[in-house]
Design an enzyme around this catalytic site. Structure first.
Site, PDB file in Angstrom:
ATOM      1  CB  SER A 151      -0.869   0.010   1.255  1.00  0.00           C
ATOM      2  OG  SER A 151      -1.522   1.259   1.389  1.00  0.00           O
ATOM      3  CE1 TYR A 165      -3.914  -2.231   4.962  1.00  0.00           C
ATOM      4  CE2 TYR A 165      -3.232   0.017   4.511  1.00  0.00           C
ATOM      5  CZ  TYR A 165      -3.713  -1.207   4.066  1.00  0.00           C
ATOM      6  OH  TYR A 165      -3.976  -1.386   2.734  1.00  0.00           O
TER       7      TYR A 165
HETATM    8  P1  NAP Z   1     -11.438  -5.776   0.463  1.00  0.00           P
HETATM    9  O1  NAP Z   1     -12.517  -5.497  -0.504  1.00  0.00           O
HETATM   10  O2  NAP Z   1     -11.713  -5.669   1.924  1.00  0.00           O
HETATM   11  O3  NAP Z   1     -10.802  -7.205   0.141  1.00  0.00           O
HETATM   12  C1  NAP Z   1      -9.940  -7.881   1.032  1.00  0.00           C
HETATM   13  C2  NAP Z   1     -10.429  -9.305   1.150  1.00  0.00           C
HETATM   14  O4  NAP Z   1      -9.533 -10.055   2.008  1.00  0.00           O
HETATM   15  C3  NAP Z   1     -11.834  -9.381   1.765  1.00  0.00           C
HETATM   16  O5  NAP Z   1     -12.658 -10.225   0.997  1.00  0.00           O
HETATM   17  C4  NAP Z   1     -11.536  -9.974   3.133  1.00  0.00           C
HETATM   18  O6  NAP Z   1     -12.618 -10.704   3.668  1.00  0.00           O
HETATM   19  C5  NAP Z   1     -10.364 -10.874   2.814  1.00  0.00           C
HETATM   20  N1  NAP Z   1      -9.700 -11.320   4.021  1.00  0.00           N
HETATM   21  C6  NAP Z   1      -9.543 -10.646   5.188  1.00  0.00           C
HETATM   22  N2  NAP Z   1      -8.936 -11.413   6.100  1.00  0.00           N
HETATM   23  C7  NAP Z   1      -8.702 -12.611   5.506  1.00  0.00           C
HETATM   24  C8  NAP Z   1      -8.132 -13.815   5.949  1.00  0.00           C
HETATM   25  N3  NAP Z   1      -7.664 -13.970   7.205  1.00  0.00           N
HETATM   26  N4  NAP Z   1      -8.065 -14.864   5.094  1.00  0.00           N
HETATM   27  C9  NAP Z   1      -8.561 -14.747   3.844  1.00  0.00           C
HETATM   28  N5  NAP Z   1      -9.105 -13.616   3.354  1.00  0.00           N
HETATM   29  C10 NAP Z   1      -9.199 -12.563   4.184  1.00  0.00           C
HETATM   30  O7  NAP Z   1     -10.230  -4.789   0.199  1.00  0.00           O
HETATM   31  P2  NAP Z   1      -9.479  -4.308  -1.136  1.00  0.00           P
HETATM   32  O8  NAP Z   1      -9.523  -2.836  -1.112  1.00  0.00           O
HETATM   33  O9  NAP Z   1      -9.898  -5.060  -2.343  1.00  0.00           O
HETATM   34  O10 NAP Z   1      -8.003  -4.714  -0.710  1.00  0.00           O
HETATM   35  C11 NAP Z   1      -7.247  -5.740  -1.289  1.00  0.00           C
HETATM   36  C12 NAP Z   1      -5.809  -5.540  -0.865  1.00  0.00           C
HETATM   37  O11 NAP Z   1      -5.347  -4.293  -1.377  1.00  0.00           O
HETATM   38  C13 NAP Z   1      -5.633  -5.479   0.652  1.00  0.00           C
HETATM   39  O12 NAP Z   1      -4.464  -6.182   1.017  1.00  0.00           O
HETATM   40  C14 NAP Z   1      -5.467  -4.006   0.922  1.00  0.00           C
HETATM   41  O13 NAP Z   1      -4.704  -3.762   2.074  1.00  0.00           O
HETATM   42  C15 NAP Z   1      -4.761  -3.549  -0.335  1.00  0.00           C
HETATM   43  N6  NAP Z   1      -4.902  -2.118  -0.608  1.00  0.00           N
HETATM   44  C16 NAP Z   1      -6.132  -1.564  -0.828  1.00  0.00           C
HETATM   45  C17 NAP Z   1      -6.224  -0.201  -1.066  1.00  0.00           C
HETATM   46  C18 NAP Z   1      -7.532   0.482  -1.314  1.00  0.00           C
HETATM   47  O14 NAP Z   1      -7.562   1.720  -1.344  1.00  0.00           O
HETATM   48  N7  NAP Z   1      -8.615  -0.240  -1.506  1.00  0.00           N
HETATM   49  C19 NAP Z   1      -5.082   0.596  -1.087  1.00  0.00           C
HETATM   50  C20 NAP Z   1      -3.847  -0.001  -0.852  1.00  0.00           C
HETATM   51  C21 NAP Z   1      -3.769  -1.357  -0.619  1.00  0.00           C
HETATM   52  P3  NAP Z   1     -13.654  -9.934   4.655  1.00  0.00           P
HETATM   53  O15 NAP Z   1     -14.294  -8.864   3.835  1.00  0.00           O
HETATM   54  O16 NAP Z   1     -14.587 -11.021   5.077  1.00  0.00           O
HETATM   55  O17 NAP Z   1     -12.816  -9.379   5.775  1.00  0.00           O
END
Ligand code: NAP
Length: 262
Positions: A153, A168
């Site tokens: 991130s 985080y």
């Molecule tokens: P998201 O929609 O919350 O997707 C993350 C997924 O990971 C969710 O389905 C979540 O399930 C699942 N998860 C959480 N804990 C887990 C576990 N122990 N085992 C298996 N799966 C698990 O978020 P996203 O925005 O798409 O993020 C994806 C990645 O990109 C993350 O690593 C995030 O830190 C990174 N990121 C996102 C952004 C942003 O702005 N969106 C920016 C920088 C980095 P639940 O929903 O049930 O918890």
């Protein structure tokens, strides 16, 4: 829909990739799974919600005509990860890529964060990534080919994002270090390791949809003039995993619209 096989040579005709955290409806993982499947990859998707993973695997097969497998796994549970990777190895074509996308955020200021919250963030983001990658690398080494992409991130690079705080950012900074170390250690086995560091992407991880008000604030720091989409990130991941990404290792791709330039 016809499948476009990946060009042969160093790649198998149809490589497989594992995407963790792929079940989220509007998430980066789901978009990545679709992008890879569209390009002809077989795809394994993992997330906490088993039924959602199975439904996504079905959707990927139906839409793109590729083999797909959906697995309900808590990546912070070592045994579940070991069993799941064995299943991926047994049921899908040769595993070539792993996308460490599953993650949780923590908006709590450092002085207020509890030990439980701190540990949970590191259990998922750091230890989960370790378990998944360790098991994937065993498979990659058998074939002398593998691609690892850690989803870090911008928060890790700039000391907090617009949402995530110390737990985080620290956990996501660990992923940058892992990828660089894996790049050095695993290159001799035909394995590359890289990171993607997204800026603010419009998903649900920051507690729901971005409001127009929040978007306005974000736009002030975005030279490209728009908030990032899951497809922006999926495209970068696909590039790093694919045949054309083979000479990149130990790098971090900043998919952030210019919000953090360093
Ligand atoms: P998201 O929609 O919350 O997707 C993350 C997924 O990971 C969710 O389905 C979540 O399930 C699942 N998860 C959480 N804990 C887990 C576990 N122990 N085992 C298996 N799966 C698990 O978020 P996203 O925005 O798409 O993020 C994806 C990645 O990109 C993350 O690593 C995030 O830190 C990174 N990121 C996102 C952004 C942003 O702005 N969106 C920016 C920088 C980095 P639940 O929903 O049930 O918890």
């Amino acid at each position: 829909m016809a499948v476009t096989p990946y060009p042969a040579s160093d790649f198998p005709r149809q490589p497989a990739a594992l995407v963790t955290g792929a079940a989220s409806e509007r998430g980066i993982g789901r978009a990545t799974a679709h992008r890879l499947a569209r390009e002809g990859w077989a795809v394994a998707v993992m997330d906490l919600d088993e039924a959602a993973c199975e439904a996504l695997a079905h959707e990927l097969s139906q839409t793109h005509g590729v083999p797909a497998l959906g697995l309900g796994v808590d990546i912070s549970n070592e045994q579940q990860v070991i069993d799941a990777l064995a299943q991926v190895d047994a049921e899908l074509p040769q595993l070539v890529g792993v996308v460490n996308n599953a993650g949780i955020s923590s908006p709590t200021p450092f002085t207020e964060v509890s030990t439980e919250e701190w540990k949970r963030v590191f259990d998922v983001n750091v230890h989960g990534t370790f378990f998944v990658t360790r098991e994937a690398v065993k498979i990659f080494r058998r074939h002398s080919l593998g691609r690892i992409v850690n989803i870090s991130s911008a928060s890790a690079e700039r000391g907090g994002g617009v949402y995530g705080r110390a737990a985080y950012s620290g956990s996501k900074a660990a992923l940058l270090g892992f990828a660089k170390t894996w790049a050095r250690e695993l290159g001799e086995y035909g394995i590359t390791a890289n990171s993607v560091a997204p800026g603010s992407i419009d998903t649900d991880i920051m507690g729901g949809r971005l409001t127009d008000e929040r978007k306005e604030v974000l736009l002030q720091e975005l030279p490209v003039g728009r908030v990032g989409t899951v497809d922006d990130v999926a495209g970068a991941i696909h590039f790093l995993l694919g045949r054309d990404g083979g000479y990149l290792t130990g790098v971090t791709l900043d998919v952030n619209g210019g919000s953090h330039i360093h």
